[in-house]
Design an enzyme around this catalytic site. Structure first.
Site, PDB file in Angstrom:
ATOM      1  N   GLU A 173       9.799   1.370  11.029  1.00  0.00           N
ATOM      2  CA  GLU A 173      10.832   2.407  10.855  1.00  0.00           C
ATOM      3  C   GLU A 173      10.103   3.737  10.947  1.00  0.00           C
ATOM      4  OE1 GLU A 173      13.878   1.837  10.811  1.00  0.00           O
ATOM      5  OE2 GLU A 173      13.966  -0.278  10.274  1.00  0.00           O
ATOM      6  N   GLU A 212       9.116  15.949  16.124  1.00  0.00           N
ATOM      7  CA  GLU A 212       9.454  15.940  14.700  1.00  0.00           C
ATOM      8  C   GLU A 212       8.572  16.939  13.939  1.00  0.00           C
ATOM      9  OE1 GLU A 212       8.389  12.448  12.262  1.00  0.00           O
ATOM     10  OE2 GLU A 212      10.469  12.422  11.563  1.00  0.00           O
ATOM     11  N   LYS A 247       0.863  -1.186   0.000  1.00  0.00           N
ATOM     12  CA  LYS A 247       0.000   0.000   0.000  1.00  0.00           C
ATOM     13  C   LYS A 247       0.893   1.228   0.000  1.00  0.00           C
ATOM     14  CE  LYS A 247      -1.577   2.939   2.814  1.00  0.00           C
ATOM     15  NZ  LYS A 247      -1.589   4.178   2.012  1.00  0.00           N
ATOM     16  N   CYS A 255      13.334  11.247   7.280  1.00  0.00           N
ATOM     17  CA  CYS A 255      13.335  10.734   8.652  1.00  0.00           C
ATOM     18  C   CYS A 255      14.689  11.026   9.297  1.00  0.00           C
ATOM     19  CB  CYS A 255      13.035   9.249   8.668  1.00  0.00           C
ATOM     20  SG  CYS A 255      14.049   8.325   7.527  1.00  0.00           S
TER      21      CYS A 255
END
Ligand code: NAP
Ligand code: MG
Length: 496
Positions: free
Chosen positions: A251, A386, A176, A285
């Site tokens: 992750e 973040e 997906k 990331c």
């Protein structure tokens, strides 16, 4: 405007969503440019894709691994030929500049060549048995149907990190893609098909996380989930997958620090910080989002860094002279703006940037100025959470030990960088920084496919991509062969 219509790939057939619903993929640098229409899939499409993958598993698992690997090798060669077109498609669908989207496709090529070699390894172990005339070994087995859920910031590289090791190991896949970046997954999978991948071995189900994504996570015939995305969604995925005891590889996010000591090569540290902070518009990331400056160089570094950030050219990534592309969508620029407000309220000083760009060439896209926040302390939210945008914080420290403490004082643990010429401190930092990746005299971004990739704390749950992915996509079987022709007993006290 006319645009192409893409379908799901299920059992080798290109099919619309069962519901007939679609989602438009729009260029974030120019909202008048529609890249294509994609299926808005839901549980019904996922059920069909998983059934196709389950059927294909019966034969794919029996294809010798070196043969499976040959398909990956051919796919890598085809990707080399298609690199420029795929890079352009990627820039149109998610905005990062061409040099970076070429790098993204290149990473899939590197991964193909690296993993293709694995087809002739997939090593297990042999070990002595405690009994005579008995042979013992461990072999790797495929897991079965695996579900792959990927983010939009590395639209082809990250899917390749999951698909290729899953395939060489003998699994079949349902992938997906992120809603914002399906075309790069289509391009990747079409290339695998052209390289000879049999029908049903990889299936694509496009659609939202809450529709297609959660159905994949919950499907009883999916044996493992490999997820890359935010820590928030990752936590949810892990909890839902636990209900059917699926192993999950996560992750997730980062809040990566670059530390600059007084003895560093300042030019090098500035180059690294600029690239680490604003490459991919800060949407990596591993992006540098905290720059920790030792007091001796802090003022000089800050002045020079702000000047360089201001000089960056922001625009459509298809223009080769542009250095920073748009953010991927409206919600991402809203997040950047929100964190600029939070930083100011908490006492940070906006040294440059801080706003969305809405005029002229920028009026049709989601652009945000490269933003540097000074006067940040490690307890502020801007130093802990973040942003995933072009917003970087500057923090100052006195001693090396303080820098390590500040770097470690967050929930995330993905990437870290230290700039110094002191070899003792470099090795101390390698030992003490709580992160899956540490760079010395290089920026926080720039992983290579054949090293382990992943993080600690809220960044990951212990698995690794790159060198380590095979461990997730295989399961161990212990094999004992007794050639004594008599009953020999282990797990009993044989001592006389
Ligand atoms: P995200 O919002 O967490 O989405 C990641 C993927 O999960 C997308 O395909 C998303 O679909 C899907 N998803 C959303 N809700 C779901 C649910 N309930 N069940 C199953 N799937 C669901 O992350 P993103 O915004 O795409 O990417 C940015 C994040 O990824 C950042 O936090 C970044 O640090 C992280 N990231 C980590 C790494 C790493 O390797 N550590 C690499 C790259 C990015 P939709 O697209 O439809 O929402
Ligand atoms: Mg798009």
């Amino acid at each position: 405007m006319t645009y192409p219509t893409y379908h799901n790939l299920i059992g080798g057939e290109w099919l619309p969503a069962a519901s007939g619903k679609t989602i438009l993929n729009v260029n974030p640098a120019d909202h008048d440019d529609i890249v294509g229409s994609f299926p808005a899939s839901d549980a019904e499409d996922v059920n069909r894709a998983v059934a196709a993958a389950k059927k294909a598993f019966a034969t794919w698992r029996l294809v010798p691994a070196p043969k499976r690997a040959e398909i990956l090798l051919r796919a890598g060669i085809l990707l080399q030929q298609r690199k420029e077109q795929f890079a352009r498609d990627m820039t149109r669908e998610m905005g990062k500049v061409l040099a970076e989207t070429r790098g993204d496709v290149q990473e899939a090529i590197d991964e193909a060549f690296y993993v293709a070699g694995e087809g002739r390894r997939l090593f297990g172990q042999t070990t002595p048995s405690e009994l005579q005339n008995k042979f013992a070994m461990s072999i790797r087995m495929p897991v079965g149907v695996v579900g792959l859920i990927t983010p939009w910031n590395f639209p082809m590289a990250i899917p390749s990190w999951k698909l290729f090791p899953a395939l060489v190991s003998g699994n079949t896949c349902v992938i997906k893609p992120a809603t914002d970046t399906p075309i790069s997954v289509y391009n990747l999978v079409q290339t695998l098909v052209d390289a000879g991948l049999p029908a049903g071995v990889v299936n694509i189900v496009s659609g939202s996380g809450s529709g297609a994504g959660s159905a994949l996570v919950e499907h009883p015939d999916v044996r493992a989930i490999s997820f890359t995305g935010s820590s928030e969604v990752g936590s949810h995925v892990a909890q839902r997958a636990a209900a059917t005891f699926k192993p999950v590889s996560l992750e997730m996010g980062g809040k990566n620090a670059q530390i600059v000591l007084d003895d560093a090569n300042l030019e090098l540290a500035l180059d690294g910080a600029l690239w680490g902070s604003f490459g991919t518009t800060g949407q990596r990331c591993t992006a540098t989002s905290r720059i920790l400056l030792q007091k001796g160089i802090a003022a000089k570094f800050t002045k020079e860094f702000v000047a360089r950030a201001k000089a960056l050219k922001i625009g459509n990534g298809l223009d080769e002279s542009v250095q920073v592309g748009p953010q991927v969508n409206k919600s991402q620029i809203e997040t950047s703006a929100k964190y600029v407000d939070i930083a100011s309220t908490d006492g940070g000083k906006i040294l440059c940037g801080g706003h969305a760009l809405t005029n002229g060439d920028h009026s049709k896209g989601t652009f945000f100025e490269p933003t540097v926040v000074g006067g940040v302390t490690h307890t502020m939210r801007i130093a802990r959470e973040e942003v995933f945008g072009p917003v970087v914080s500057l923090l100052e420290f006195d001693t090396f030990e303080q820098a390590i403490e500040i770097a470690n004082s967050i929930d995330y643990g993905l990437s870290t960088a230290l700039y110094t010429k002191d070899v003792n401190r470099a090795f101390t930092a390698i030992r003490d920084l709580e992160a899956g990746i540490t760079y010395i005299n290089a920026p926080t971004i720039g992983a290579e496919v054949h090293l382990p990739f992943g993080g600690v704390k809220h960044t990951g749950n212990g698995h690794r991509e790159g060198n380590g992915a095979i461990d997730f996509f295989t399961t161990w079987k212990a094999v004992y062969v007794d050639y004594s022709d008599k009953l020999q007993r282990a797990q009993i006290d044989n001592a006389e």
